[in-house]
Design a protein around this motif. Sequence first.
Motif, PDB file in Angstrom:
ATOM      1  N   TYR A 332       3.043  -5.209   2.589  1.00  0.00           N
ATOM      2  CA  TYR A 332       4.218  -4.356   2.760  1.00  0.00           C
ATOM      3  C   TYR A 332       4.958  -4.132   1.442  1.00  0.00           C
ATOM      4  N   LEU A 335       4.717  -1.027  -0.765  1.00  0.00           N
ATOM      5  CA  LEU A 335       5.276   0.274  -0.380  1.00  0.00           C
ATOM      6  C   LEU A 335       6.223   0.839  -1.439  1.00  0.00           C
ATOM      7  N   LYS A 336       7.052  -0.034  -1.990  1.00  0.00           N
ATOM      8  CA  LYS A 336       8.079   0.525  -2.894  1.00  0.00           C
ATOM      9  C   LYS A 336       7.465   1.124  -4.169  1.00  0.00           C
ATOM     10  N   VAL A 341       3.076   6.769   0.348  1.00  0.00           N
ATOM     11  CA  VAL A 341       3.006   6.137   1.677  1.00  0.00           C
ATOM     12  C   VAL A 341       4.307   6.364   2.444  1.00  0.00           C
ATOM     13  N   ARG A 342       5.420   6.309   1.734  1.00  0.00           N
ATOM     14  CA  ARG A 342       6.718   6.607   2.370  1.00  0.00           C
ATOM     15  C   ARG A 342       6.702   8.035   2.930  1.00  0.00           C
ATOM     16  N   THR A 411      14.904   5.121   3.307  1.00  0.00           N
ATOM     17  CA  THR A 411      14.429   4.424   4.507  1.00  0.00           C
ATOM     18  C   THR A 411      14.939   5.205   5.716  1.00  0.00           C
ATOM     19  N   GLU A 443       9.110   0.498  10.693  1.00  0.00           N
ATOM     20  CA  GLU A 443       8.703   0.984   9.367  1.00  0.00           C
ATOM     21  C   GLU A 443       7.698   0.040   8.727  1.00  0.00           C
ATOM     22  N   ARG A 444       7.958  -1.266   8.869  1.00  0.00           N
ATOM     23  CA  ARG A 444       7.029  -2.239   8.282  1.00  0.00           C
ATOM     24  C   ARG A 444       5.662  -2.118   8.942  1.00  0.00           C
ATOM     25  N   ALA A 447       3.927   1.178   7.782  1.00  0.00           N
ATOM     26  CA  ALA A 447       3.572   1.164   6.351  1.00  0.00           C
ATOM     27  C   ALA A 447       2.338   0.291   6.116  1.00  0.00           C
ATOM     28  N   MET A 451      -1.359   1.652   4.798  1.00  0.00           N
ATOM     29  CA  MET A 451      -1.945   1.195   3.526  1.00  0.00           C
ATOM     30  C   MET A 451      -3.279   0.502   3.761  1.00  0.00           C
TER      31      MET A 451
END
Length: 525
Positions: A332, A335-336, A341-342, A411, A443-444, A447, A451
Amino acid sequence: KLQKWVQTKNKVPLPPQPPGLPFLGNMLDILSATKIGQQHLLFENWARKYGEVVRVEAGPFTQYFINSDSAAKELFDKQSSATSERPRWIVSNEQICNEKNVLLLSASNPRWRHQRKVILQGMTSVSRADADLPYLHFETAKFLNEVVNDPTLAASSARIFNSIGRYTYSTFASQTFGMELPNADDPAIDYIFTSGLEQILGTLPGTYFVDILPILDHLPLFLKPWERKARALFQDNLKWCLKQMRWVQTAHQNNTSPDSFLSRVLQDEKMGFEDTSEAAYLAFMLIIGAADTSKMSTWSFLEAMMRFPEVQETARKHIEAKVGVADRLPVYEDLKEIPYVRYLMKEVWRWRPPVALGHPHTTTKELFYGGYRIPKGARIHLNAWAIGHDPSRHLDPELFSPERYEGDLTTSEESKNSSDVKERDHFAFGSGRRICPGYHVAERSLAVAIMRVVWAFEIVPSPQAKMPLDPRDYVGEMPGNPGECMPVMLRVRSEAKKRVIDREFRAAEASRPVMIGKLKKLIGR
Ligand code: HEM
């Protein structure tokens, strides 16, 4: 003066309604669309034709569909104190759930406020959602491992669908009860799903006659077979929850208790439940709210990847650029650093909102919007599908294009708070005070699924797929979302990736806490 007031008031018309029949209203149109799984398209057409707020009549039920971002902001957010109630569901809320289900409770019931608070503290705040990531990472690694080691599973859409369900149900059963569901045919999955379905079916207009004619509720119990059945269902659900809770308590006494929502609630008297059974029932409700919506999100994501291979290829490149081609599984925290992916997440929830037509709210006073009047007590729906497919909001809305969110790294929470509602990404989680409290967790979940699945597999139509692919050929139970017959298959991208999956899954399994599924075996039951 009163007469003048009445006259002025009557000049404000009700929102437009598509033409219908006397008494039946729009019922026949709705029934024929429902039969082929296309209610969302019917309501979308009406939105385009009749505007931001549309009044629909189905026999004795009148529903108001809120079809624009501005109307949603005004009615659900700004006027949330007047739009957060639920309709009265005698059978579903009062009898099947014994007024203990947060999703169905009326907002004026103090239990609703209390449960929302506990959900946030015990499971869905950012810090709690982060703390539960190991469960998600384990379950998704297990899913990948199952697929790469079973070619028939990888080639069967029905089995992939079930396997995705297994990992979402197991993730949330772990987070709530500390309970692992290791097999796709675990009876607990079917039990939880069927129980949730009974509750939701009971909220649909016309399912129970007593909701149309509440006076029937005053009959003696022996004349109300629906109530006897509903109350028996509640008792059965409660028994199931208490049985799981006893395992949590046993595990706790043996010092083998995995951290879970319920174990924390049982240790913390400040959580303020009437009794522990209410806490166990809430944990059950949370699996129901979380597991299928997350399963559908991953499934819709596969639909998008299969139908838009160029997006899949772009996603793969972005993900591999960050985590490497065959070094480790994505997590996770990646993601940032992978904005694409967001954008993919936002696009999935815009394109295929799992609760496409929203869960009904009711108004507690008369409201006015866009020159129309919405009466007090009206049933209003946030039409997330129509807003997400509004061409004036999203160009070429049926095209799956994560690029439309380029630069938007917000977010779900940040986006729903956008001061300009045009900037808001989508409405998949609803709006206002009743907005889904689980979005950080959801969201987690999405995501990590995105991925890992794109990193591991090429997502392609199965050989027997009817081409060109058409969503009408694989409609699901949730309007606007694909069903299990969607012809998709997964091909592992390389032997090296398969080795990484096997290695990481074995390591995760070895370091895993003892969960209830395993505990039962250890203690010999
Ligand atoms: C992709 C995943 C999800 C989607 C699309 C989704 C969507 C929704 C929607 C549309 C509602 C109704 C909002 C309204 O009435 O306006 C809702 C309610 C709810 N959701 Fe979710 N949800 C998801 C995941 C979750 C998760 C992970 C949890 C818990 C961990 C959760 C717990 C709940 C609860 C408890 C409610 C009832 C709220 C209330 O009535 O006050 N959901 N969700």
